[in-house]
Design a protein around this motif. Structure first.
Motif, PDB file in Angstrom:
ATOM      1  N   ASP A   8       0.859  -1.177   0.000  1.00  0.00           N
ATOM      2  CA  ASP A   8       0.000   0.000   0.000  1.00  0.00           C
ATOM      3  C   ASP A   8       0.898   1.231   0.000  1.00  0.00           C
ATOM      4  O   ASP A   8       2.082   1.143   0.343  1.00  0.00           O
ATOM      5  N   ALA A   9       0.365   2.388  -0.383  1.00  0.00           N
ATOM      6  CA  ALA A   9       1.184   3.607  -0.431  1.00  0.00           C
ATOM      7  C   ALA A   9       1.003   4.485   0.804  1.00  0.00           C
ATOM      8  O   ALA A   9       1.895   4.579   1.655  1.00  0.00           O
ATOM      9  N   ASP A  10      -0.163   5.117   0.932  1.00  0.00           N
ATOM     10  CA  ASP A  10      -0.405   6.067   2.020  1.00  0.00           C
ATOM     11  C   ASP A  10      -0.349   5.395   3.385  1.00  0.00           C
ATOM     12  O   ASP A  10      -1.067   4.427   3.646  1.00  0.00           O
ATOM     13  N   ASP A  11       0.522   5.889   4.238  1.00  0.00           N
ATOM     14  CA  ASP A  11       0.715   5.427   5.609  1.00  0.00           C
ATOM     15  C   ASP A  11       1.327   4.031   5.695  1.00  0.00           C
ATOM     16  O   ASP A  11       1.375   3.434   6.772  1.00  0.00           O
ATOM     17  N   THR A  12       1.809   3.527   4.558  1.00  0.00           N
ATOM     18  CA  THR A  12       2.613   2.306   4.526  1.00  0.00           C
ATOM     19  C   THR A  12       3.999   2.621   3.966  1.00  0.00           C
ATOM     20  O   THR A  12       5.011   2.194   4.501  1.00  0.00           O
ATOM     21  N   LEU A  13       4.027   3.407   2.878  1.00  0.00           N
ATOM     22  CA  LEU A  13       5.292   3.875   2.308  1.00  0.00           C
ATOM     23  C   LEU A  13       5.647   5.259   2.832  1.00  0.00           C
ATOM     24  O   LEU A  13       6.810   5.550   3.091  1.00  0.00           O
ATOM     25  N   TRP A  14       4.635   6.115   2.940  1.00  0.00           N
ATOM     26  CA  TRP A  14       4.860   7.491   3.406  1.00  0.00           C
ATOM     27  C   TRP A  14       3.692   7.954   4.277  1.00  0.00           C
ATOM     28  O   TRP A  14       2.596   7.413   4.247  1.00  0.00           O
ATOM     29  N   VAL A  71       1.014  -5.945   1.726  1.00  0.00           N
ATOM     30  CA  VAL A  71       1.464  -5.306   2.966  1.00  0.00           C
ATOM     31  C   VAL A  71       0.812  -3.933   3.061  1.00  0.00           C
ATOM     32  O   VAL A  71       0.901  -3.132   2.126  1.00  0.00           O
ATOM     33  N   GLY A  72       0.146  -3.649   4.180  1.00  0.00           N
ATOM     34  CA  GLY A  72      -0.505  -2.349   4.307  1.00  0.00           C
ATOM     35  C   GLY A  72      -0.945  -2.041   5.717  1.00  0.00           C
ATOM     36  O   GLY A  72      -0.869  -2.893   6.614  1.00  0.00           O
ATOM     37  N   ASN A  73      -1.431  -0.831   5.908  1.00  0.00           N
ATOM     38  CA  ASN A  73      -1.825  -0.367   7.245  1.00  0.00           C
ATOM     39  C   ASN A  73      -3.323  -0.491   7.518  1.00  0.00           C
ATOM     40  O   ASN A  73      -3.759  -0.345   8.658  1.00  0.00           O
ATOM     41  N   SER A  74      -4.114  -0.750   6.471  1.00  0.00           N
ATOM     42  CA  SER A  74      -5.564  -0.779   6.632  1.00  0.00           C
ATOM     43  C   SER A  74      -6.091  -2.210   6.635  1.00  0.00           C
ATOM     44  O   SER A  74      -5.977  -2.925   5.637  1.00  0.00           O
ATOM     45  N   LEU A  75      -6.682  -2.617   7.735  1.00  0.00           N
ATOM     46  CA  LEU A  75      -7.283  -3.945   7.792  1.00  0.00           C
ATOM     47  C   LEU A  75      -8.414  -4.067   6.775  1.00  0.00           C
ATOM     48  O   LEU A  75      -8.579  -5.108   6.133  1.00  0.00           O
ATOM     49  N   LYS A  76      -9.178  -3.006   6.610  1.00  0.00           N
ATOM     50  CA  LYS A  76     -10.337  -3.033   5.715  1.00  0.00           C
ATOM     51  C   LYS A  76      -9.934  -3.143   4.252  1.00  0.00           C
ATOM     52  O   LYS A  76     -10.540  -3.898   3.480  1.00  0.00           O
ATOM     53  N   GLY A 111      -7.544 -15.824  -0.773  1.00  0.00           N
ATOM     54  CA  GLY A 111      -6.582 -16.905  -0.577  1.00  0.00           C
ATOM     55  C   GLY A 111      -5.129 -16.485  -0.657  1.00  0.00           C
ATOM     56  O   GLY A 111      -4.232 -17.332  -0.747  1.00  0.00           O
ATOM     57  N   ALA A 112      -4.867 -15.175  -0.612  1.00  0.00           N
ATOM     58  CA  ALA A 112      -3.496 -14.667  -0.658  1.00  0.00           C
ATOM     59  C   ALA A 112      -2.997 -14.377   0.760  1.00  0.00           C
ATOM     60  O   ALA A 112      -3.714 -14.582   1.745  1.00  0.00           O
ATOM     61  N   HIS A 113      -1.767 -13.877   0.865  1.00  0.00           N
ATOM     62  CA  HIS A 113      -1.175 -13.514   2.152  1.00  0.00           C
ATOM     63  C   HIS A 113      -1.347 -12.016   2.396  1.00  0.00           C
ATOM     64  O   HIS A 113      -1.323 -11.216   1.448  1.00  0.00           O
ATOM     65  N   ALA A 114      -1.471 -11.630   3.657  1.00  0.00           N
ATOM     66  CA  ALA A 114      -1.618 -10.215   3.999  1.00  0.00           C
ATOM     67  C   ALA A 114      -0.900  -9.921   5.308  1.00  0.00           C
ATOM     68  O   ALA A 114      -1.151 -10.584   6.319  1.00  0.00           O
ATOM     69  N   PHE A 115      -0.001  -8.931   5.273  1.00  0.00           N
ATOM     70  CA  PHE A 115       0.741  -8.507   6.452  1.00  0.00           C
ATOM     71  C   PHE A 115       0.313  -7.091   6.834  1.00  0.00           C
ATOM     72  O   PHE A 115       0.309  -6.192   5.992  1.00  0.00           O
ATOM     73  N   HIS A 116       0.016  -6.897   8.096  1.00  0.00           N
ATOM     74  CA  HIS A 116      -0.481  -5.618   8.597  1.00  0.00           C
ATOM     75  C   HIS A 116       0.618  -4.871   9.349  1.00  0.00           C
ATOM     76  O   HIS A 116       1.245  -5.415  10.254  1.00  0.00           O
ATOM     77  N   ILE A 117       0.867  -3.626   8.941  1.00  0.00           N
ATOM     78  CA  ILE A 117       1.782  -2.747   9.670  1.00  0.00           C
ATOM     79  C   ILE A 117       0.978  -1.499  10.041  1.00  0.00           C
ATOM     80  O   ILE A 117       0.806  -0.589   9.230  1.00  0.00           O
ATOM     81  N   PRO A 118       0.433  -1.433  11.252  1.00  0.00           N
ATOM     82  CA  PRO A 118      -0.437  -0.319  11.635  1.00  0.00           C
ATOM     83  C   PRO A 118       0.295   1.025  11.611  1.00  0.00           C
ATOM     84  O   PRO A 118       1.500   1.098  11.873  1.00  0.00           O
ATOM     85  N   PHE A 119      -0.449   2.071  11.290  1.00  0.00           N
ATOM     86  CA  PHE A 119       0.041   3.444  11.396  1.00  0.00           C
ATOM     87  C   PHE A 119      -0.639   4.061  12.609  1.00  0.00           C
ATOM     88  O   PHE A 119      -1.765   3.684  12.955  1.00  0.00           O
ATOM     89  N   HIS A 120       0.024   5.005  13.257  1.00  0.00           N
ATOM     90  CA  HIS A 120      -0.503   5.516  14.533  1.00  0.00           C
ATOM     91  C   HIS A 120      -1.822   6.270  14.397  1.00  0.00           C
ATOM     92  O   HIS A 120      -2.562   6.439  15.367  1.00  0.00           O
ATOM     93  N   THR A 121      -2.137   6.739  13.170  1.00  0.00           N
ATOM     94  CA  THR A 121      -3.401   7.433  12.935  1.00  0.00           C
ATOM     95  C   THR A 121      -4.132   6.733  11.795  1.00  0.00           C
ATOM     96  O   THR A 121      -3.559   6.531  10.724  1.00  0.00           O
ATOM     97  N   THR A 122      -5.389   6.367  12.023  1.00  0.00           N
ATOM     98  CA  THR A 122      -6.167   5.665  11.001  1.00  0.00           C
ATOM     99  C   THR A 122      -7.507   6.361  10.810  1.00  0.00           C
ATOM    100  O   THR A 122      -8.198   6.693  11.776  1.00  0.00           O
TER     101      THR A 122
END
Length: 230
Positions: A12-18, A176-181, A191-202
């Motif tokens: 993901d881009a916003d709040d995952t890359l920057w 890989v992204g910050n949004s669970l939704k 059926g794919a893989h998903a890794f969550h890296i939370p950002f402090h503001t959602t």
């Protein structure tokens, strides 16, 4: 499915890359400050969110749609009794947001650099095409990506289409992204893989009240942790 089968990693881009969401919350605070004589901050914030939700099907995601929602909310909050100078301030705020320097998430550049040596990397994001392309170029991260995917929304259908375009199977794809939704649940559902890296503001729209227990799901606190498991 084992992680060794993964061939493509999408970010993901916003709040995952920057950093992104803090710009929107700052603009929301400014709106509440400007209109405090008409409505409490809590009520104004809630009204802005309602306006954004109403406009999403028409405008989509991004700073430009958000700016239009700011103006509409200001009109509603003030009962149409706001000066043209306030409209000008909100338009200027939107332009300022579009020109903000890019602040990379800690460790993301080096993490992408290392992963790109072993996987095909994709940037998969939603929002305004022009704005997202501009941010990617300004970020200096474009060199790491094999493919760029910018869509109006992230759905199971869109992820299936992306996986098909990449000519891989679902179990060979990792998001890989910050949004669970947006970044996690629809990816797990295909059926794919998903890794969550939370950002402090959602953003409230991206929040889900759900505990995720899935063999293809993992959660990390920072991007560099990906290197320890992949």
């Amino acid at each position: 499915m084992p992680l060794k089968k993964i061939k493509v990693i999408a970010f993901d881009a916003d709040d995952t890359l920057w950093v992104n969401e803090t710009l929107f919350r700052s603009a929301e605070d400014e709106l509440c400050d400007l209109l405090e004589e008409f409505m409490s901050r809590e009520e104004a914030s809630r009204l802005l969110f309602d306006v954004e939700m109403k406009n999403l099907p028409l405008y989509g995601y991004g700073i430009k749609p958000f700016t239009l929602s700011l103006i509409e909310a200001a009109i509603t909050i003030s009962n149409g009794d706001m000066k043209i100078a306030l409209v000008e301030k909100l338009i200027e705020k939107g332009k300022q947001m579009l020109q903000e320097p890019i602040e990379l998430i800690d460790g993301i550049d080096s993490t992408l650099g290392e992963l790109s040596q072993r996987y095909r990397l994709v940037m998969a994001t939603k929002g305004d095409l022009l704005d997202q392309e501009r941010k990617l170029i300004k970020s200096g991260l474009e060199k790491h990506f094999h493919h760029i995917e910018i869509v109006s929304d992230k759905t199971e259908k869109q992820y299936r289409k992306l996986v098909s375009h990449l000519d891989i199977a679902e179990h060979e794809f990792l998001m890989v992204g910050n949004s669970l939704k947006s970044d996690i649940l629809p990816v797990l559902n295909i059926g794919a893989h998903a890794f969550h890296i939370p950002f402090h503001t959602t953003w409230a729209h991206e929040m889900v009240d759900e505990e995720i227990s899935h063999p293809n799901f993992k959660s990390f606190t920072k991007a560099s942790e990906l290197l320890e498991i992949l």
